[in-house]
Write a protein that holds these residues in place. Sequence first.
Motif, mmCIF file in Angstrom:
data_model
loop_
_atom_site.group_PDB
_atom_site.id
_atom_site.type_symbol
_atom_site.label_atom_id
_atom_site.label_comp_id
_atom_site.label_asym_id
_atom_site.label_seq_id
_atom_site.Cartn_x
_atom_site.Cartn_y
_atom_site.Cartn_z
ATOM 1 N N PRO A 96 -27.649 -12.060 42.631
ATOM 2 C CA PRO A 96 -28.635 -10.995 42.674
ATOM 3 C C PRO A 96 -27.961 -9.621 42.642
ATOM 4 O O PRO A 96 -26.780 -9.480 42.962
ATOM 5 C CB PRO A 96 -29.336 -11.222 44.011
ATOM 6 C CG PRO A 96 -28.282 -11.819 44.884
ATOM 7 C CD PRO A 96 -27.442 -12.671 43.960
ATOM 8 N N THR A 97 -28.753 -8.622 42.283
ATOM 9 C CA THR A 97 -28.346 -7.223 42.386
ATOM 10 C C THR A 97 -29.503 -6.466 43.010
ATOM 11 O O THR A 97 -30.662 -6.685 42.659
ATOM 12 C CB THR A 97 -27.993 -6.621 41.012
ATOM 13 O OG1 THR A 97 -26.825 -7.259 40.496
ATOM 14 C CG2 THR A 97 -27.724 -5.128 41.113
ATOM 15 N N LEU A 98 -29.172 -5.586 43.927
ATOM 16 C CA LEU A 98 -30.147 -4.731 44.585
ATOM 17 C C LEU A 98 -29.657 -3.304 44.403
ATOM 18 O O LEU A 98 -28.516 -2.990 44.762
ATOM 19 C CB LEU A 98 -30.240 -5.091 46.069
ATOM 20 C CG LEU A 98 -31.165 -4.262 46.940
ATOM 21 C CD1 LEU A 98 -32.600 -4.335 46.461
ATOM 22 C CD2 LEU A 98 -31.060 -4.724 48.388
ATOM 23 N N ALA A 99 -30.489 -2.452 43.822
ATOM 24 C CA ALA A 99 -30.022 -1.101 43.486
ATOM 25 C C ALA A 99 -31.101 -0.061 43.728
ATOM 26 O O ALA A 99 -32.298 -0.335 43.587
ATOM 27 C CB ALA A 99 -29.601 -1.052 42.023
ATOM 28 N N LYS A 100 -30.653 1.132 44.062
ATOM 29 C CA LYS A 100 -31.559 2.273 44.110
ATOM 30 C C LYS A 100 -31.778 2.699 42.665
ATOM 31 O O LYS A 100 -30.822 2.878 41.914
ATOM 32 C CB LYS A 100 -30.971 3.406 44.941
ATOM 33 C CG LYS A 100 -31.945 4.537 45.159
ATOM 34 C CD LYS A 100 -31.439 5.513 46.186
ATOM 35 C CE LYS A 100 -32.520 6.549 46.478
ATOM 36 N NZ LYS A 100 -32.044 7.529 47.448
ATOM 37 N N PRO A 104 -26.530 5.588 42.086
ATOM 38 C CA PRO A 104 -25.311 4.783 42.086
ATOM 39 C C PRO A 104 -25.296 3.687 43.155
ATOM 40 O O PRO A 104 -24.487 2.765 43.088
ATOM 41 C CB PRO A 104 -24.213 5.809 42.359
ATOM 42 C CG PRO A 104 -24.890 6.856 43.177
ATOM 43 C CD PRO A 104 -26.310 6.924 42.664
ATOM 44 N N GLU A 105 -26.193 3.772 44.131
ATOM 45 C CA GLU A 105 -26.180 2.831 45.243
ATOM 46 C C GLU A 105 -26.619 1.456 44.771
ATOM 47 O O GLU A 105 -27.679 1.308 44.192
ATOM 48 C CB GLU A 105 -27.106 3.301 46.366
ATOM 49 C CG GLU A 105 -26.799 4.669 46.908
ATOM 50 C CD GLU A 105 -27.547 5.794 46.193
ATOM 51 O OE1 GLU A 105 -28.013 5.597 45.040
ATOM 52 O OE2 GLU A 105 -27.654 6.874 46.796
ATOM 53 N N ARG A 106 -25.758 0.426 45.047
ATOM 54 C CA ARG A 106 -26.121 -0.935 44.653
ATOM 55 C C ARG A 106 -25.286 -1.945 45.401
ATOM 56 O O ARG A 106 -24.178 -1.673 45.830
ATOM 57 C CB ARG A 106 -26.001 -1.117 43.139
ATOM 58 C CG ARG A 106 -24.606 -1.098 42.602
ATOM 59 C CD ARG A 106 -24.545 -0.994 41.071
ATOM 60 N NE ARG A 106 -25.065 -2.127 40.367
ATOM 61 C CZ ARG A 106 -25.906 -2.051 39.330
ATOM 62 N NH1 ARG A 106 -26.302 -0.895 38.878
ATOM 63 N NH2 ARG A 106 -26.334 -3.133 38.727
ATOM 64 N N LEU A 107 -25.880 -3.121 45.567
ATOM 65 C CA LEU A 107 -25.206 -4.285 46.121
ATOM 66 C C LEU A 107 -25.308 -5.391 45.080
ATOM 67 O O LEU A 107 -26.353 -5.549 44.440
ATOM 68 C CB LEU A 107 -25.870 -4.733 47.432
ATOM 69 C CG LEU A 107 -25.881 -3.723 48.568
ATOM 70 C CD1 LEU A 107 -26.700 -4.258 49.740
ATOM 71 C CD2 LEU A 107 -24.476 -3.376 49.008
ATOM 72 N N GLU A 108 -24.233 -6.160 44.939
ATOM 73 C CA GLU A 108 -24.216 -7.218 43.933
ATOM 74 C C GLU A 108 -23.722 -8.518 44.539
ATOM 75 O O GLU A 108 -22.858 -8.514 45.425
ATOM 76 C CB GLU A 108 -23.302 -6.823 42.779
ATOM 77 C CG GLU A 108 -23.765 -5.579 42.038
ATOM 78 C CD GLU A 108 -22.785 -5.135 40.975
ATOM 79 O OE1 GLU A 108 -21.563 -5.108 41.256
ATOM 80 O OE2 GLU A 108 -23.229 -4.811 39.863
ATOM 81 N N GLY A 109 -24.250 -9.634 44.036
ATOM 82 C CA GLY A 109 -23.791 -10.954 44.438
ATOM 83 C C GLY A 109 -23.871 -11.166 45.935
ATOM 84 O O GLY A 109 -24.900 -10.911 46.563
ATOM 85 N N GLU A 110 -22.757 -11.618 46.520
ATOM 86 C CA GLU A 110 -22.718 -11.947 47.955
ATOM 87 C C GLU A 110 -22.960 -10.737 48.847
ATOM 88 O O GLU A 110 -23.353 -10.895 50.001
ATOM 89 C CB GLU A 110 -21.385 -12.594 48.307
ATOM 90 C CG GLU A 110 -21.216 -13.979 47.722
ATOM 91 C CD GLU A 110 -19.896 -14.615 48.092
ATOM 92 O OE1 GLU A 110 -19.082 -13.983 48.804
ATOM 93 O OE2 GLU A 110 -19.663 -15.757 47.660
ATOM 94 N N GLN A 111 -22.756 -9.530 48.339
ATOM 95 C CA GLN A 111 -23.032 -8.335 49.141
ATOM 96 C C GLN A 111 -24.496 -8.301 49.569
ATOM 97 O O GLN A 111 -24.819 -7.787 50.640
ATOM 98 C CB GLN A 111 -22.714 -7.062 48.354
ATOM 99 C CG GLN A 111 -21.259 -6.846 48.052
ATOM 100 C CD GLN A 111 -21.049 -5.624 47.169
ATOM 101 O OE1 GLN A 111 -21.886 -5.273 46.342
ATOM 102 N NE2 GLN A 111 -19.910 -4.978 47.353
#
Length: 125
Positions: A96-100, A104-111
């Motif tokens: 998954p990816t979670l982003a604003k 630039p703010e984002r979390l990817e994969g296991e994050q």
Amino acid sequence: MPHQHHVAGYENFLQKMKEFQGNQEVYVYYGGSKDANGLSWCDDCVKAWPNIKSAVEKYLNPNAHFVYVEVGDRPTWKDMNCPFRLDKNTRLLQLPTLAKWLGPERLEGEQCEKFELLELLFGDE
């Protein structure tokens, strides 16, 4: 509770994102499409979702928008020409990816599974 939206597929995603204007706070979660049982084919998405859902409810600004996007089935995602990979506003490399949105703010994969990172992403700026 923030405003929550759910879309499936790239064209529906584009249509939904046109609704957001100006300085609205929008976060987008990209995950694999769900099956008839409501589970994504993406195991990492299944693992991350409970923490994301909890963090959205606990930390996301009530005036913000949270958009859950199903990017497609596994073959669609694995195609290097998947539009979510090529779009300059999404630039997806993994699920998954979670982003604003448009930030630039984002979390990817296991994050996306780490509650402390979710708190930082959704917390007061």
